[in-house]
Design an enzyme around this catalytic site. Structure first.
Site, PDB file in Angstrom:
ATOM      1  N   THR A 114       1.876   3.413   5.243  1.00  0.00           N
ATOM      2  CA  THR A 114       2.250   2.042   5.571  1.00  0.00           C
ATOM      3  C   THR A 114       1.895   1.123   4.404  1.00  0.00           C
ATOM      4  O   THR A 114       1.161   1.494   3.488  1.00  0.00           O
ATOM      5  CB  THR A 114       1.507   1.560   6.824  1.00  0.00           C
ATOM      6  N   SER A 169       0.798  -1.230   0.000  1.00  0.00           N
ATOM      7  CA  SER A 169       0.000   0.000   0.000  1.00  0.00           C
ATOM      8  C   SER A 169       0.824   1.269   0.000  1.00  0.00           C
ATOM      9  O   SER A 169       0.261   2.372  -0.085  1.00  0.00           O
ATOM     10  CB  SER A 169      -0.979   0.004   1.172  1.00  0.00           C
ATOM     11  N   SER A 225      -6.237   3.312   4.110  1.00  0.00           N
ATOM     12  CA  SER A 225      -5.623   2.349   3.197  1.00  0.00           C
ATOM     13  C   SER A 225      -6.637   1.391   2.582  1.00  0.00           C
ATOM     14  O   SER A 225      -6.444   0.169   2.573  1.00  0.00           O
ATOM     15  CB  SER A 225      -4.528   1.554   3.925  1.00  0.00           C
TER      16      SER A 225
END
Length: 278
Positions: A218, A77, A125
């Site tokens: 992240t 991601s 995300s």
């Protein structure tokens, strides 16, 4: 039970697309300093990998393992950064408040099971959201923009793999390449509009404490029975900026929740070791 079952895909044939290599930071003869303190942090957390931090003022890289830092990994991601940039540049997404609708299908995480504005989808995300965005960009435009941006090492993308190439397959980027891309982005050296740059710099903010501000993304993949985690970004403090790219894998999969949290936590500890984060 692994929390990311959606990362299992059939292995598909793709056209290898090596991105144009930009290594501005490494071409300036940077210093490289080994930090055993970083290794102690990873060992204590039962992890293999490296914390890589770049001081853009002194042109110095710090890490516990330069070989690991040079090893390509799936972007996971962290690819939402270039994906979001390309979406804004192409007009696939008009601004950071565009609503991405949820149509009631089951998703891996409850937070994804709702309508999300673009900014929020990035911050939580939302993989299905960005898969749809990638499909709307399309393989041809994605390849063209990845070349234009000089993103990463070897990226494999075509019309078949357009919505999973960063999660599964042979696409690779290493920690030095992550930092190079972020450095050029931060220093306004990417060939993108000022508007896109400003929107992205706002979207990417994770923590703003006044004395410092941390921005980044992240990432997490599960492939070939391996969990691999990322945290990439930069910290602005005391009129300085430091870039970081942490990548590691658990020595065993017994505590996945701790592995998840460690991506940020250990990066912050690495920044504290260097006195960047108080």
């Amino acid at each position: 039970m692994n929390p990311l079952p959606f990362l299992f895909f059939f292995i598909l044939s793709c056209t290898t697309k090596p991105a144009e290599t930009h290594t501005q930071a490494t071409q300036e003869n940077p210093q490289k300093v080994l930090k055993p303190e970083f290794k102690a942090l990873l060992d204590a957390a039962n992890l293999n990998g490296s914390i890589l931090i770049f001081d853009s003022q002194t042109k110095t890289f710090y890490t516990n393992d330069f070989a690991w830092s040079e090893k390509g990994q799936l972007p996971a991601s962290t690819f939402k950064i270039p994906n979001a940039i390309i979406a804004l540049e192409t007009g696939v997404v008009e601004n950071d408040s565009v609503l991405l609708e949820w149509h009631g299908e089951k998703r891996v995480f409850e937070v994804w099971e709702q309508d999300l504005i673009f900014r929020k989808a990035f911050q939580v995300s939302c993989v299905p959201c960005f898969q749809e965005i990638a499909r709307n960009i399309g393989g041809e435009r994605m390849n063209a923009y990845l070349d234009k941006l000089g993103y990463g090492g070897t990226i494999q993308v075509d019309s078949v793999t357009i919505d999973n190439f960063w999660l599964h397959g042979e696409s690779r980027i290493n920690q030095f390449e992550q930092i190079d891309f972020l450095s050029r982005f931060y220093q306004s050296e990417l060939p993108i509009s000022q508007r896109t740059e400003a929107l992205m710099k706002n979207i990417m903010v994770i923590e703003d404490k006044g004395t410092y501000k941390i921005s980044g993304k992240t990432g997490w993949t599960y492939s070939d029975e391996r969990n691999n985690g990322w945290f990439v970004g930069y910290i602005e403090s005391e009129d300085k900026v430091h870039f970081f790219a942490t990548n590691f894998e658990p020595k065993d999969n017994s505590n996945i929740e701790a592995f998840n949290a460690a991506r940020k936590d250990l990066t912050y500890e690495g920044l504290r070791v260097l006195g960047i984060l108080k």
